[in-house]
Design an enzyme around this catalytic site. Sequence first.
Site, PDB file in Angstrom:
ATOM      1  N   GLY A  30       0.812  -1.211   0.000  1.00  0.00           N
ATOM      2  CA  GLY A  30       0.000   0.000   0.000  1.00  0.00           C
ATOM      3  C   GLY A  30       0.842   1.255   0.000  1.00  0.00           C
ATOM      4  N   TYR A 179      -7.375 -17.718   5.926  1.00  0.00           N
ATOM      5  CA  TYR A 179      -6.760 -16.755   5.009  1.00  0.00           C
ATOM      6  C   TYR A 179      -7.119 -17.095   3.567  1.00  0.00           C
ATOM      7  CZ  TYR A 179      -3.207 -13.936   2.645  1.00  0.00           C
ATOM      8  OH  TYR A 179      -2.565 -13.032   1.825  1.00  0.00           O
TER       9      TYR A 179
END
Length: 318
Positions: A30, A179
């Site tokens: 990010g 996950y």
Amino acid sequence: MFDDSGWTADDMDSQAGRNVVVTGANSGIGLEATRALAAHGAHVVMACRSVERGRDAKREIEAEYPGASLTVRELDLADLDSVAAFADWYETTYDSLDVLANNAGVMAIPRSETADGFETQFGVNHLGHFALTGRLLDVLRQTSGRTRVVTQSSMAHESGEIDFDDLQHESEYDKWAAYGQSKLANVLFAYELDRRLRAADASVTSVACHPGFAATNLQLRGPQQSGSRLRLLAMKAVNAVLAQSAEAGAWPLLYAATHPSVDGGEYVGPGGLLNARGHPEEQASSERSRDEATARRLWSVSEELTGVALDLPAPDRS
């Protein structure tokens, strides 16, 4: 199919005049995506759980690019009230949104629950981003030009299964299974969103991507939270030897978000060794990720769980 086999962030077109939201913008992929977008002229809203860490990352980018246009805003994807507050703030502050990058995530952590009682990996990685996308859909649709929603998945989606009988993994919890489920949900959502946007004849497109194996803090949080020093050291060693940089790991997201050849409904990832590193390319996701019946059911369940209904028609399945 894409035609830029050696593409990097340096090849990105100018993003001047564009507004981009990046979740999890303060670290890892990010942060690198935010850095590249800002360097190419975009205004980036850094949506971060920790405003303090977000501001530190903002100062880091501004030191490298003094003209960078950045705003830090709190967003906790583990709290649907925070998601709603962020979306309300965005829509009262800006009148356009060119790219929503659903990037933030958690990986293989001990079982915990979000503020709304969801298993954390499913709640953050999928449900939080589902709700955020739904709440920002109006501003995405009213923005001129081709706008995009890019949802970050993982190679781990290939082993994932959606367990509708135990979505929150309450009866039995395996951190990697949870996950994988969340990352499969990301791809199913990205594809179903694109189908519904097409059915609505919207100017918004939806794309899925994955970073390959990139060295970020994501891999370290599980060992840190479980208190396993041995696993933490092992993961650091693996990252140092095998992983590509977070900068390279951001290329698929950046390509999916900005390249003019992306039409929607693609899955973009690194094209090198084992799809774990290298330059971005269009790839084939798992067979489960293309199951439209599962995608429809997940969509309905996600609307019910989050209380966020996306005003989009179901596509014609005939």
